[in-house]
Design a protein around this motif. Structure first.
Motif, PDB file in Angstrom:
ATOM      1  N   PHE A 123       0.860  -1.201   0.000  1.00  0.00           N
ATOM      2  CA  PHE A 123       0.000   0.000   0.000  1.00  0.00           C
ATOM      3  C   PHE A 123       0.888   1.241   0.000  1.00  0.00           C
ATOM      4  CE2 PHE A 123      -2.390  -3.326   2.291  1.00  0.00           C
ATOM      5  CZ  PHE A 123      -3.523  -3.409   1.488  1.00  0.00           C
ATOM      6  N   PRO A 124       1.522   1.519  -1.139  1.00  0.00           N
ATOM      7  CA  PRO A 124       2.553   2.564  -1.166  1.00  0.00           C
ATOM      8  C   PRO A 124       2.044   3.974  -0.884  1.00  0.00           C
ATOM      9  CG  PRO A 124       2.075   1.768  -3.380  1.00  0.00           C
ATOM     10  CD  PRO A 124       1.394   0.837  -2.432  1.00  0.00           C
ATOM     11  N   ARG A 125       0.725   4.184  -0.937  1.00  0.00           N
ATOM     12  CA  ARG A 125       0.222   5.520  -0.613  1.00  0.00           C
ATOM     13  C   ARG A 125      -0.134   5.656   0.870  1.00  0.00           C
ATOM     14  NH1 ARG A 125      -0.521   9.149  -4.697  1.00  0.00           N
ATOM     15  NH2 ARG A 125      -1.882  10.403  -3.368  1.00  0.00           N
ATOM     16  N   ASP A 126       0.194   4.658   1.673  1.00  0.00           N
ATOM     17  CA  ASP A 126       0.059   4.820   3.121  1.00  0.00           C
ATOM     18  C   ASP A 126       1.304   5.553   3.611  1.00  0.00           C
ATOM     19  OD1 ASP A 126      -0.328   4.758   5.816  1.00  0.00           O
ATOM     20  OD2 ASP A 126      -0.822   2.632   5.929  1.00  0.00           O
ATOM     21  N   LEU A 127       1.336   6.830   3.368  1.00  0.00           N
ATOM     22  CA  LEU A 127       2.546   7.621   3.613  1.00  0.00           C
ATOM     23  C   LEU A 127       2.768   7.896   5.097  1.00  0.00           C
ATOM     24  CD1 LEU A 127       2.424  10.076   0.590  1.00  0.00           C
ATOM     25  CD2 LEU A 127       3.550   7.854   0.803  1.00  0.00           C
ATOM     26  N   VAL A 128       1.713   7.823   5.902  1.00  0.00           N
ATOM     27  CA  VAL A 128       1.913   7.903   7.347  1.00  0.00           C
ATOM     28  C   VAL A 128       2.749   6.707   7.806  1.00  0.00           C
ATOM     29  CG1 VAL A 128       0.750   7.780   9.583  1.00  0.00           C
ATOM     30  CG2 VAL A 128      -0.159   9.254   7.782  1.00  0.00           C
ATOM     31  N   SER A 129       2.433   5.531   7.284  1.00  0.00           N
ATOM     32  CA  SER A 129       3.211   4.340   7.627  1.00  0.00           C
ATOM     33  C   SER A 129       4.650   4.466   7.145  1.00  0.00           C
ATOM     34  CB  SER A 129       2.549   3.104   7.003  1.00  0.00           C
ATOM     35  OG  SER A 129       3.324   1.944   7.248  1.00  0.00           O
ATOM     36  N   VAL A 130       4.845   4.987   5.939  1.00  0.00           N
ATOM     37  CA  VAL A 130       6.197   5.160   5.409  1.00  0.00           C
ATOM     38  C   VAL A 130       7.012   6.089   6.310  1.00  0.00           C
ATOM     39  CG1 VAL A 130       7.547   6.125   3.497  1.00  0.00           C
ATOM     40  CG2 VAL A 130       5.565   4.672   3.024  1.00  0.00           C
ATOM     41  N   LYS A 131       6.429   7.224   6.667  1.00  0.00           N
ATOM     42  CA  LYS A 131       7.173   8.180   7.488  1.00  0.00           C
ATOM     43  C   LYS A 131       7.433   7.638   8.885  1.00  0.00           C
ATOM     44  CE  LYS A 131       7.465  13.102   8.656  1.00  0.00           C
ATOM     45  NZ  LYS A 131       8.739  13.339   7.941  1.00  0.00           N
ATOM     46  N   LEU A 132       6.481   6.909   9.431  1.00  0.00           N
ATOM     47  CA  LEU A 132       6.695   6.319  10.755  1.00  0.00           C
ATOM     48  C   LEU A 132       7.799   5.270  10.698  1.00  0.00           C
ATOM     49  CD1 LEU A 132       5.834   6.345  13.660  1.00  0.00           C
ATOM     50  CD2 LEU A 132       3.917   4.827  13.078  1.00  0.00           C
ATOM     51  N   GLY A 133       7.819   4.475   9.620  1.00  0.00           N
ATOM     52  CA  GLY A 133       8.907   3.515   9.457  1.00  0.00           C
ATOM     53  C   GLY A 133      10.251   4.202   9.324  1.00  0.00           C
ATOM     54  N   GLN A 134      10.288   5.320   8.590  1.00  0.00           N
ATOM     55  CA  GLN A 134      11.539   6.075   8.481  1.00  0.00           C
ATOM     56  C   GLN A 134      12.003   6.587   9.845  1.00  0.00           C
ATOM     57  OE1 GLN A 134      11.138   9.181   5.471  1.00  0.00           O
ATOM     58  NE2 GLN A 134      12.216   7.868   4.027  1.00  0.00           N
ATOM     59  N   TYR A 135      11.062   7.024  10.657  1.00  0.00           N
ATOM     60  CA  TYR A 135      11.385   7.501  12.008  1.00  0.00           C
ATOM     61  C   TYR A 135      12.078   6.401  12.814  1.00  0.00           C
ATOM     62  CZ  TYR A 135      10.284   8.771  16.901  1.00  0.00           C
ATOM     63  OH  TYR A 135      10.334   9.032  18.256  1.00  0.00           O
ATOM     64  N   HIS A 136      11.555   5.180  12.743  1.00  0.00           N
ATOM     65  CA  HIS A 136      12.167   4.076  13.481  1.00  0.00           C
ATOM     66  C   HIS A 136      13.554   3.746  12.922  1.00  0.00           C
ATOM     67  CE1 HIS A 136       8.511   3.706  15.620  1.00  0.00           C
ATOM     68  NE2 HIS A 136       7.853   2.988  14.732  1.00  0.00           N
ATOM     69  N   CYS A 137      13.663   3.701  11.600  1.00  0.00           N
ATOM     70  CA  CYS A 137      14.974   3.436  11.001  1.00  0.00           C
ATOM     71  C   CYS A 137      15.990   4.495  11.421  1.00  0.00           C
ATOM     72  CB  CYS A 137      14.851   3.410   9.477  1.00  0.00           C
ATOM     73  SG  CYS A 137      13.987   1.976   8.799  1.00  0.00           S
ATOM     74  N   PHE A 138      15.567   5.747  11.422  1.00  0.00           N
ATOM     75  CA  PHE A 138      16.428   6.850  11.830  1.00  0.00           C
ATOM     76  C   PHE A 138      16.952   6.642  13.247  1.00  0.00           C
ATOM     77  CE2 PHE A 138      16.718  11.136  13.794  1.00  0.00           C
ATOM     78  CZ  PHE A 138      17.653  11.726  12.956  1.00  0.00           C
ATOM     79  N   ASN A 139      16.075   6.203  14.132  1.00  0.00           N
ATOM     80  CA  ASN A 139      16.470   6.037  15.531  1.00  0.00           C
ATOM     81  C   ASN A 139      17.376   4.833  15.750  1.00  0.00           C
ATOM     82  OD1 ASN A 139      15.180   8.311  16.569  1.00  0.00           O
ATOM     83  ND2 ASN A 139      13.221   7.241  16.747  1.00  0.00           N
ATOM     84  N   LEU A 140      17.436   3.921  14.782  1.00  0.00           N
ATOM     85  CA  LEU A 140      18.338   2.778  14.870  1.00  0.00           C
ATOM     86  C   LEU A 140      19.571   2.938  13.994  1.00  0.00           C
ATOM     87  CD1 LEU A 140      15.834  -0.240  14.878  1.00  0.00           C
ATOM     88  CD2 LEU A 140      17.007   0.788  16.832  1.00  0.00           C
ATOM     89  N   GLY A 141      19.708   4.090  13.344  1.00  0.00           N
ATOM     90  CA  GLY A 141      20.856   4.296  12.470  1.00  0.00           C
ATOM     91  C   GLY A 141      20.771   3.521  11.169  1.00  0.00           C
TER      92      GLY A 141
END
Length: 451
Positions: A123-141
């Motif tokens: 569901f590539p237009r679930d951009l809230v999910s995309v940004k939230l996933g990026q937030y987690h990746c960011f916090n783990l480096g």
């Protein structure tokens, strides 16, 4: 018979299982506000409205978690429990989103990221999910994970300016600067008020030493930083201040701190660490910051029991030590006790990076520069593991260099030169690096550079 009404959707066209009109408006505010970094995202929990709709409750749980405090999961659990209780009656997309937020609340960030990546693929237009996933990746480096998420959504959501900003930051954190700049400029071309793209382009320009250009760009777009959440507005001004510091205008950067970086939401973790980082950089550049550590330390003292992210704890710790607060010792002890029992995804970061860095930071704040150089020297090669951006983690590198220079001795000065001279060569506009290099050269008995 009248035609059946279409199922309601979020701002990006994703069907949602929410019937109440007020709830749908608040979910729209959350979705758009989260992507646009606007304060409207918080209305879902501040307007006094409630709804048993599982998606509504999952969004409420996420907002509670963004507090980034030790008690945030406890505040989020009632919401995620209500979301899970009704999840079977929602769409597959909503079910996966609820599961991802639940994994976050449970501290399983790797599981959350896996679910967000699956969501981006299906569901590539679930951009809230995309940004939230990026937030987690960011916090783990996990910089590659950030970029993968953004790129997965791009073919189906290229009309959304904020997605290009998200992709730009992913490219920048992977050191792919040309692609990062192109994506950021694409975002800004679609929407001038795209602060995350401004932020990504500031990263590119700082990394490449385009200091005058970066300052002029951020000053020009700063008029659009209205209605943003406190993190985004203070963080973009923080980036503007970094250009000023490197250009030798630390007094102006201090004024930016006072006017735009500190005082927007003093109780919020991100505003606090922005202030810690900026005050520290100002001092390293030779600027007297007066009694500002004292006030900031009073806000940092509340975090001794948090241990949410090592990136946060290290900055709380340095600020407490610079404010000469006794809570610095308490937080250092908590970090050491927590590290062996941290969640699996971040345990090595806590043990191998945060613990030695914590000792080094406290030592630097208290004037023990040899010990500071030792502790930070052990941590720096793996510092990416604690999360944060390259620009944010550079604080620890700057403190390490300062410790090497101030501890004296040819060995430490030679180490400092080995780091600073390449930086200086790549950033000829930086007066901060020019002064630092001259200081190291003098300590080693070398002539100054020919400027």
């Amino acid at each position: 018979m009248p035609a059946a009404s279409a199922r309601p959707t979020d701002p990006f066209g994703n069907p949602i299982s929410v019937s109440d009109p007020t709830s749908r408006c608040l979910i729209d505010d959350f979705a758009h506000g989260f992507l646009a970094c606007e304060s409207t995202a918080a209305r879902l929990v501040t307007e006094g409205h409630d709804d048993d709709a599982p998606l509504f409750q999952a969004c409420a749980a996420a907002l509670q978690m963004f507090a980034e405090t030790g008690d945030a999961p406890a505040a989020a659990r009632p919401h995620i429990a209500r979301a899970q209780a009704g999840a079977a009656g929602t769409t597959p997309r909503e079910q996966r989103f609820i599961a991802a937020v639940a994994a976050w609340v449970d501290g399983d960030l790797q599981r959350a990221i896996q679910l967000h990546q699956e969501q981006a693929n299906e569901f590539p237009r679930d951009l809230v999910s995309v940004k939230l996933g990026q937030y987690h990746c960011f916090n783990l480096g996990d910089c590659a994970g950030m970029l993968r998420l953004g790129l997965a959504a791009l073919p189906d959501a290229a009309d959304v300016p904020q997605l290009h900003g998200m992709v730009a930051f992913g490219y920048e954190q992977c050191h792919r600067l040309r692609e990062a700049e192109a994506a950021a400029r694409r975002a800004i071309g679609l929407l001038r008020k795209e602060p995350w793209a401004h932020h990504a382009l500031a990263h590119v320009m700082l990394t490449e030493g385009r200091l005058h250009e970066g300052l002029a760009f951020m000053e020009d777009v700063s008029e659009t930083w209205t209605g943003l959440n406190s993190f985004m507005v203070t963080h973009n001004w923080w980036h503007l201040a970094l250009f000023l510091i490197d250009l030798g205008r630390a007094d102006e950067a201090l004024a930016v701190h006072d006017t735009h970086c500190w005082g927007v939401a003093k109780a919020y973790s991100q505003d606090q660490i922005g202030a810690v980082s900026l005050l520290a950089r100002l001092e390293l550049a030779g600027q007297d910051v007066g009694e500002r550590w004292t006030e900031l330390g009073g806000y940092l003292a509340q975090h001794t029991q948090d241990q949410v992210l090592p990136f946060l704890d290290l900055q709380y710790l340095y600020g407490l030590a610079r404010a000469d607060r006794p809570e610095a010792n308490a937080l250092l002890a908590r970090i050491e006790a927590f590290a062996p029992h941290a969640p699996e995804a971040s345990r090595h970061a806590w043990q191998k990076v945060c613990v030695p860095a914590a000792h080094g930071l406290v030592a630097h704040a208290r004037g023990d520069f040899s010990r500071a150089a030792e502790g930070l020297g052990l941590a720096l090669p793996r510092m990416i593991e604690i999360g944060g951006s390259h620009a944010q983690r550079d604080l620890f590198g700057q403190i390490h260099i300062d410790a090497l220079v101030r501890s004296g001795g040819g060995r430490h000065l030679a180490q400092a030169l080995d780091v600073v001279q390449p930086q200086r060569n790549g950033q000829p506009e930086s007066r901060r690096l020019a002064r630092l290099a001259d200081r190291i050269h003098a300590g080693l008995g070398l002539p100054p550079e020919v400027h």
